[in-house]
Write a protein that holds these residues in place. Structure first.
Motif, PDB file in Angstrom:
ATOM      1  N   THR A  57      -8.653  17.818  -9.257  1.00  0.00           N
ATOM      2  CA  THR A  57      -8.588  16.439  -9.723  1.00  0.00           C
ATOM      3  C   THR A  57      -9.431  15.590  -8.783  1.00  0.00           C
ATOM      4  O   THR A  57      -9.630  15.943  -7.618  1.00  0.00           O
ATOM      5  N   ARG A  77      -5.573  19.815  -6.201  1.00  0.00           N
ATOM      6  CA  ARG A  77      -5.611  21.131  -6.849  1.00  0.00           C
ATOM      7  C   ARG A  77      -4.647  21.068  -8.018  1.00  0.00           C
ATOM      8  O   ARG A  77      -3.502  20.650  -7.860  1.00  0.00           O
ATOM      9  N   THR A  78      -5.107  21.458  -9.196  1.00  0.00           N
ATOM     10  CA  THR A  78      -4.249  21.412 -10.369  1.00  0.00           C
ATOM     11  C   THR A  78      -3.210  22.521 -10.329  1.00  0.00           C
ATOM     12  O   THR A  78      -3.337  23.486  -9.543  1.00  0.00           O
TER      13      THR A  78
END
Length: 79
Positions: A59, A76-77
């Protein structure tokens, strides 16, 4: 930005070391975690590098856009 987001100020780092340090920091994140990049120039090329190498896994939220300081939350997704 969440309370757990740690800042990563790369302004004092040698330019050749900055991207390496940023990607090492991102790689150390758990799903849903992030950090706030503090930079002395627009990190747009860094965004394109993330998009090319980690599409869908990061993101990018701009928090401050110059003229002297840029701040971006990079996460971090969960995927």
């Amino acid at each position: 930005m969440t309370a757990g987001d740690r800042p990563l100020d790369v302004r004092a780092e040698a330019p050749a070391r900055r991207h390496e340090l940023i990607f090492e920091t991102w790689a150390s994140l758990g799903a849903g975690e992030g950090f706030v990049l503090v930079n002395d120039h627009d990190p747009k090329p860094l965004y394109y590098q993330f998009a090319a190498e980690h599409a869908g896994a990061f993101t990018w939220d701009s928090l401050e856009e110059g003229p002297e300081t840029w701040r971006v939350r990079i996460g971090r997704t969960a995927a």
